[in-house]
Scaffold this motif. Sequence first.
Motif, PDB file in Angstrom:
ATOM      1  N   TYR A 197       0.841  -1.207   0.000  1.00 12.06           N
ATOM      2  CA  TYR A 197       0.000   0.000   0.000  1.00 12.06           C
ATOM      3  C   TYR A 197       0.872   1.252   0.000  1.00 12.06           C
ATOM      4  N   ASP A 198       1.878   1.275   0.872  1.00  8.82           N
ATOM      5  CA  ASP A 198       2.750   2.450   0.964  1.00  8.82           C
ATOM      6  C   ASP A 198       3.599   2.625  -0.293  1.00  8.82           C
ATOM      7  N   LEU A 199       4.175   1.532  -0.792  1.00  8.74           N
ATOM      8  CA  LEU A 199       5.036   1.639  -1.961  1.00  8.74           C
ATOM      9  C   LEU A 199       4.260   2.027  -3.209  1.00  8.74           C
ATOM     10  N   ASN A 200       2.971   1.710  -3.236  1.00 13.65           N
ATOM     11  CA  ASN A 200       2.153   2.165  -4.356  1.00 13.65           C
ATOM     12  C   ASN A 200       2.080   3.688  -4.408  1.00 13.65           C
ATOM     13  N   PHE A 201       2.092   4.325  -3.240  1.00 14.86           N
ATOM     14  CA  PHE A 201       2.071   5.792  -3.210  1.00 14.86           C
ATOM     15  C   PHE A 201       3.363   6.372  -3.788  1.00 14.86           C
ATOM     16  N   VAL A 202       4.473   5.682  -3.542  1.00 12.13           N
ATOM     17  CA  VAL A 202       5.741   6.138  -4.132  1.00 12.13           C
ATOM     18  C   VAL A 202       5.644   6.082  -5.659  1.00 12.13           C
ATOM     19  N   ASP A 203       5.052   5.016  -6.167  1.00 12.16           N
ATOM     20  CA  ASP A 203       4.896   4.882  -7.617  1.00 12.16           C
ATOM     21  C   ASP A 203       3.923   5.916  -8.176  1.00 12.16           C
ATOM     22  N   ILE A 204       2.949   6.326  -7.366  1.00 12.95           N
ATOM     23  CA  ILE A 204       1.989   7.339  -7.806  1.00 12.95           C
ATOM     24  C   ILE A 204       2.626   8.727  -7.803  1.00 12.95           C
ATOM     25  N   ILE A 205       3.420   9.000  -6.783  1.00  9.88           N
ATOM     26  CA  ILE A 205       3.973  10.348  -6.606  1.00  9.88           C
ATOM     27  C   ILE A 205       5.169  10.602  -7.525  1.00  9.88           C
ATOM     28  N   GLN A 206       5.974   9.565  -7.777  1.00  8.80           N
ATOM     29  CA  GLN A 206       7.219   9.786  -8.531  1.00  8.80           C
ATOM     30  C   GLN A 206       7.001  10.405  -9.912  1.00  8.80           C
ATOM     31  N   PRO A 207       6.039   9.950 -10.733  1.00  9.24           N
ATOM     32  CA  PRO A 207       5.839  10.608 -12.031  1.00  9.24           C
ATOM     33  C   PRO A 207       5.475  12.088 -11.899  1.00  9.24           C
ATOM     34  N   GLU A 208       4.739  12.419 -10.838  1.00  7.44           N
ATOM     35  CA  GLU A 208       4.376  13.811 -10.617  1.00  7.44           C
ATOM     36  C   GLU A 208       5.619  14.640 -10.287  1.00  7.44           C
ATOM     37  N   ALA A 209       6.493  14.053  -9.445  1.00  9.70           N
ATOM     38  CA  ALA A 209       7.720  14.755  -9.071  1.00  9.70           C
ATOM     39  C   ALA A 209       8.639  14.926 -10.275  1.00  9.70           C
ATOM     40  N   ASP A 210       8.795  13.867 -11.065  1.00  6.76           N
ATOM     41  CA  ASP A 210       9.687  13.940 -12.227  1.00  6.76           C
ATOM     42  C   ASP A 210       9.139  14.881 -13.296  1.00  6.76           C
ATOM     43  N   ALA A 211       7.811  15.014 -13.350  1.00  3.23           N
ATOM     44  CA  ALA A 211       7.219  15.949 -14.313  1.00  3.23           C
ATOM     45  C   ALA A 211       7.651  17.377 -14.005  1.00  3.23           C
ATOM     46  N   TYR A 212       7.696  17.717 -12.722  1.00  2.00           N
ATOM     47  CA  TYR A 212       8.190  19.049 -12.341  1.00  2.00           C
ATOM     48  C   TYR A 212       9.684  19.179 -12.601  1.00  2.00           C
ATOM     49  N   LEU A 213      10.418  18.111 -12.273  1.00  2.00           N
ATOM     50  CA  LEU A 213      11.872  18.163 -12.394  1.00  2.00           C
ATOM     51  C   LEU A 213      12.306  18.292 -13.855  1.00  2.00           C
ATOM     52  N   ASN A 214      11.583  17.681 -14.762  1.00  2.00           N
ATOM     53  CA  ASN A 214      11.961  17.670 -16.172  1.00  2.00           C
ATOM     54  C   ASN A 214      11.169  18.672 -17.016  1.00  2.00           C
TER      55      ASN A 214
END
Length: 355
Positions: A197-214
């Motif tokens: 459950y927790d690691l799924n949130f990491v997978d959900i959040i990471q694309p959002e974070a990388d979208a800002y970074l890139n």
Amino acid sequence: MKRCTNCWTDNPDDAERCQKCGRVFDESWSHNKNYRLYWRAIGGGLVVGSIMAIVGYFLFGASNTLAYGMISIPFVVGCIGTVLSYREEADSTNSLVNALAAGLIVGCAVVMGLFGFAFFSGDTAPVMMVILIPGLAIWALFGGILGTVINAAIESGKKSTITITVILIASIALIVYGAYMFNVNANYENGAYGSMYDLNFVDIIQPEADAYLNAPYNTSEERLSNLNKAKVKYERMLNITVGTQPQVDEMIGNSTSSIKKEYALAMGQYLQLKHDYCLEMYTGIQSEINGDTAEAQKHYKNARNLIPKIQSQNDQIKAIINKDQSFKNYITEKRDDAKKYSGRHSSENMTFTPS
């Protein structure tokens, strides 16, 4: 002469109960064999149950005593209540009624204690908790069934008494062990589900974070704004990986088979890699915000180097799962549930866009 309607033995006219079977001659409802409660017998069972609870509290703690004693204590209370009530009146059916009554008392006491603890802790206990009352009463009734066997053994001689005592001890041991294994499996299941459950949130959040970074930018101010937004999300992911560690530890500590242990250890390594990746990315973003581009690029490179290791570890986890079809079905079910609920609650777990 009074003839007993239970065993047809003749008794003196002034006898209050049968000299052979102990049947009470008073036919009023309070002395009817189906409703006669012997409070000394019930009290004896409750005293022993209370002693077990107190000893368990000091030896194993409150939570473990509640978990393991929820079955063994009412079982013993019902057994003792049956044995003692049979001494008052040699009627097995009535003895079981006393065991059931003792179990209801234990159930009411446990539920009242849980409600009281929740009240003084500022929480609200679920109303469905009252289902524990009949549940504990049933376990006391099971103990009462063993008590009837003990009564029969006592009447047939000392050797049978010793044998049935051994059976009683073994029964209690098996019940406690069964409750322990149930608790261990429940803890493993909780750890497996919680970590997914927790690691799924990491997978959900990471694309959002990388979208800002890139994201493309035209000014340094725009880049700085994007970096700050990405930093918030990577900080959240980093906190998730730290908070998930107890869930994985729970899996490792409660593994009851080799494949469960192997899976739990592999998940622990996977979590560590994800943590290291998020830490490198977070540190790199912080360095770039502070104007140290060279340091930032070093951490970004470290993070990129971890990606193949993360993928390899993920493949290893899949290989472990595929070793056993029943375990695969178990993990697949937990994974599907975790994905469903993490997706539903993603907006509640800081996947927002910071201003």
